[in-house]
Motif scaffolding. Structure first.
Motif, mmCIF file in Angstrom:
data_model
loop_
_atom_site.group_PDB
_atom_site.id
_atom_site.type_symbol
_atom_site.label_atom_id
_atom_site.label_comp_id
_atom_site.label_asym_id
_atom_site.label_seq_id
_atom_site.Cartn_x
_atom_site.Cartn_y
_atom_site.Cartn_z
ATOM 1 N N GLY A 224 0.797 -1.225 0.000
ATOM 2 C CA GLY A 224 0.000 0.000 0.000
ATOM 3 C C GLY A 224 0.829 1.273 0.000
ATOM 4 N N HIS A 225 2.144 1.130 0.180
ATOM 5 C CA HIS A 225 3.047 2.286 0.189
ATOM 6 C C HIS A 225 4.160 2.075 -0.826
ATOM 7 C CE1 HIS A 225 1.266 3.915 3.883
ATOM 8 N NE2 HIS A 225 1.168 2.649 4.256
ATOM 9 N N SER A 226 4.766 3.146 -1.278
ATOM 10 C CA SER A 226 5.911 3.051 -2.192
ATOM 11 C C SER A 226 7.154 2.621 -1.428
ATOM 12 C CB SER A 226 6.180 4.411 -2.843
ATOM 13 O OG SER A 226 5.089 4.795 -3.630
ATOM 14 N N LEU A 227 8.036 1.900 -2.119
ATOM 15 C CA LEU A 227 9.359 1.626 -1.577
ATOM 16 C C LEU A 227 10.194 2.880 -1.827
ATOM 17 C CD1 LEU A 227 11.616 -1.426 -1.982
ATOM 18 C CD2 LEU A 227 12.439 0.774 -2.739
ATOM 19 N N VAL A 228 10.897 3.347 -0.809
ATOM 20 C CA VAL A 228 11.780 4.497 -0.957
ATOM 21 C C VAL A 228 13.196 4.036 -0.623
ATOM 22 C CG1 VAL A 228 12.299 6.860 -0.237
ATOM 23 C CG2 VAL A 228 9.912 6.086 -0.346
ATOM 24 N N LEU A 229 14.096 4.192 -1.603
ATOM 25 C CA LEU A 229 15.472 3.737 -1.474
ATOM 26 C C LEU A 229 16.421 4.925 -1.549
ATOM 27 C CD1 LEU A 229 17.359 1.165 -1.484
ATOM 28 C CD2 LEU A 229 17.452 1.466 -3.963
ATOM 29 N N LEU A 230 17.298 5.037 -0.555
ATOM 30 C CA LEU A 230 18.385 6.018 -0.617
ATOM 31 C C LEU A 230 19.491 5.342 -1.414
ATOM 32 C CD1 LEU A 230 18.296 7.192 3.096
ATOM 33 C CD2 LEU A 230 17.149 8.214 1.117
ATOM 34 N N ARG A 231 19.494 5.609 -2.716
ATOM 35 C CA ARG A 231 20.363 4.876 -3.639
ATOM 36 C C ARG A 231 21.814 5.343 -3.495
ATOM 37 N NH1 ARG A 231 19.086 6.566 -9.233
ATOM 38 N NH2 ARG A 231 20.484 8.223 -8.635
ATOM 39 N N HIS A 232 22.720 4.351 -3.476
ATOM 40 C CA HIS A 232 24.153 4.613 -3.475
ATOM 41 C C HIS A 232 24.755 4.310 -4.843
ATOM 42 C CE1 HIS A 232 23.934 5.019 0.849
ATOM 43 N NE2 HIS A 232 23.415 3.815 0.946
ATOM 44 N N ARG A 233 24.310 3.202 -5.445
ATOM 45 C CA ARG A 233 24.849 2.774 -6.740
ATOM 46 C C ARG A 233 23.709 2.297 -7.626
ATOM 47 N NH1 ARG A 233 29.871 -0.961 -6.238
ATOM 48 N NH2 ARG A 233 28.289 -2.568 -6.155
ATOM 49 N N ARG A 234 23.929 2.368 -8.936
ATOM 50 C CA ARG A 234 22.944 1.873 -9.894
ATOM 51 C C ARG A 234 23.644 1.386 -11.145
ATOM 52 N NH1 ARG A 234 23.502 5.131 -14.087
ATOM 53 N NH2 ARG A 234 23.181 7.361 -13.956
ATOM 54 N N SER A 235 22.884 0.704 -11.999
ATOM 55 C CA SER A 235 23.426 0.229 -13.271
ATOM 56 C C SER A 235 23.883 1.405 -14.109
ATOM 57 C CB SER A 235 22.353 -0.513 -14.072
ATOM 58 O OG SER A 235 21.924 -1.661 -13.425
ATOM 59 N N GLY A 236 25.041 1.231 -14.756
ATOM 60 C CA GLY A 236 25.506 2.201 -15.733
ATOM 61 C C GLY A 236 25.161 1.708 -17.127
ATOM 62 N N PRO A 237 25.468 2.489 -18.140
ATOM 63 C CA PRO A 237 25.137 2.102 -19.518
ATOM 64 C C PRO A 237 25.701 0.751 -19.941
ATOM 65 C CG PRO A 237 25.795 4.396 -19.424
ATOM 66 C CD PRO A 237 26.057 3.813 -18.067
ATOM 67 N N ASP A 238 26.839 0.363 -19.362
ATOM 68 C CA ASP A 238 27.428 -0.926 -19.750
ATOM 69 C C ASP A 238 27.042 -2.056 -18.793
ATOM 70 O OD1 ASP A 238 28.864 -0.282 -17.500
ATOM 71 O OD2 ASP A 238 30.828 -0.433 -18.449
ATOM 72 N N GLY A 239 26.140 -1.771 -17.852
ATOM 73 C CA GLY A 239 25.665 -2.789 -16.929
ATOM 74 C C GLY A 239 26.415 -2.874 -15.617
#
Length: 107
Positions: free
Chosen positions: A53-68
């Motif tokens: 019933g609520h959104s997940l909220v993530l304090l993102r540190h890293r994510r996928s880049g263009p090359d994966g």
């Protein structure tokens, strides 16, 4: 999972009838507002407990880049509303209004 838990979150699918994921090679990282591509990965810390019933909220540190590969890109990620949470074979399956994610804790 509880607030403060470090997790790895991976998009696995779009919910039927929702916007199709952007192809990874066409997604403009850091600029695009379209649906995230499949296999998009984020790592960070939960801002609050995950609840239906609520959104997940993530304090993102890293994510996928263009090359994966994972790249350091701090930010805040908010999913659409969580519809269900189930234990799957490869991690916790998180079903939102728009997407299906798999999440796993990070030590």
């Amino acid at each position: 999972m509880k607030a403060g838990q470090k997790i790895r979150l991976e998009k696995r699918a779009a919910q039927p009838g929702r916007e199709e994921p952007t192809e990874a090679q066409k997604f403009k990282y850091g600029q695009d507002v379209r649906a995230l591509p499949l296999d998009y990965v984020m790592e960070g810390e939960l801002f609050r407990d995950i609840e239906v019933g609520h959104s997940l909220v993530l304090l993102r540190h890293r994510r996928s880049g263009p090359d994966g590969t994972l790249v350091e890109v701090p930010g805040v990620v908010t999913t659409s509303r969580v519809l269900g949470i189930e234990q799957g074979f490869t991690g916790v399956e998180l079903y939102t209004q728009n997407s299906v994610y798999v999440l796993n804790p990070i030590e």
